[in-house]
Enzyme design. Sequence first.
Site, PDB file in Angstrom:
ATOM      1  N   HIS A 131     -23.043   6.164 -21.304  1.00 11.31           N
ATOM      2  CA  HIS A 131     -23.863   7.314 -20.912  1.00 11.31           C
ATOM      3  C   HIS A 131     -23.190   8.615 -21.336  1.00 11.31           C
ATOM      4  CE1 HIS A 131     -26.364   9.776 -18.068  1.00 11.31           C
ATOM      5  NE2 HIS A 131     -25.265  10.483 -18.036  1.00 11.31           N
ATOM      6  N   GLU A 132     -21.907   8.735 -21.049  1.00  6.37           N
ATOM      7  CA  GLU A 132     -21.203   9.974 -21.377  1.00  6.37           C
ATOM      8  C   GLU A 132     -21.042  10.148 -22.885  1.00  6.37           C
ATOM      9  OE1 GLU A 132     -20.579  12.354 -19.237  1.00  6.37           O
ATOM     10  OE2 GLU A 132     -21.519  11.095 -17.720  1.00  6.37           O
ATOM     11  N   HIS A 135     -24.211  11.574 -24.390  1.00  4.49           N
ATOM     12  CA  HIS A 135     -24.358  13.032 -24.296  1.00  4.49           C
ATOM     13  C   HIS A 135     -23.712  13.711 -25.511  1.00  4.49           C
ATOM     14  CE1 HIS A 135     -26.316  13.752 -20.506  1.00  4.49           C
ATOM     15  NE2 HIS A 135     -25.403  13.126 -19.794  1.00  4.49           N
TER      16      HIS A 135
END
Length: 259
Positions: A131-132, A135
């Site tokens: 997820h990170e 980004h």
Amino acid sequence: MGAAALPAAWAQGVGDDVGKNSAFTKLVPASQVEQAAVQQYAQMLREAQSKNALGSDNHPQVLRLRSIARRLIPYSYEWNPRARDWRWEVNLIGSKQINAFCMPAGKIAFYTGILDQLKLTDDEVAMVMGHEIAHALREHARERMGKSAATNIGVNVISSVLGFGQIGQTLTQYGAQLLTLEFSREDESEADLVGMELAARAGFDPRAGVTLWQKMTAASKGAPPQFLSTHPSGATRIADIERKLPKVMPLYEAARKNG
């Protein structure tokens, strides 16, 4: 215009659910955003080390995090060609915060709080990390900076008169805020999807996204952890993940078979 669409082969996963990069990213040079991130990350590590809060290279959790990252990173390149040239780093910071991040240029950090308090499995760590990383790959921070620049200066003025002169000032202003940038609901949903695919392709069970957000919601006790955005809600994220599982489970099963 936004960036070109992903390769057709990538649509086997969630590629067809992810749109083009925002035009706002074009207002800020990627190299400058990445440079600001490198500087901010280095400063953060120095501060952690000065407080004896930086995990050593032989710390078991550091070794674990870096091992998971090594499996995820090769699958990042299709999402952003610049990722091939990033000097990826993964570090552990001693803090009770339930938080983790990946800054532009592949600068990853986990706080001990998210590992210790949530008792994350490797699959759940991969979902957080994916997820990170998503980004950073989708340049959400660069997009936020571009929007700020457009608001403060004006898109037409930037493009026709000022070039990137005042953009540089904006980067200086916002570079120190890379850790506190608030992403939109769309950004968060996109990072969930892309992160889930990265994890699946690397051989991590994407169903761990469900248990991860269940743990996040339970830990919130009415006040979301720093990692958990107030939008979309945990229930919405779980529903979105469950809806997309049929697309990524074959990728996970193929990875397990070939692994």
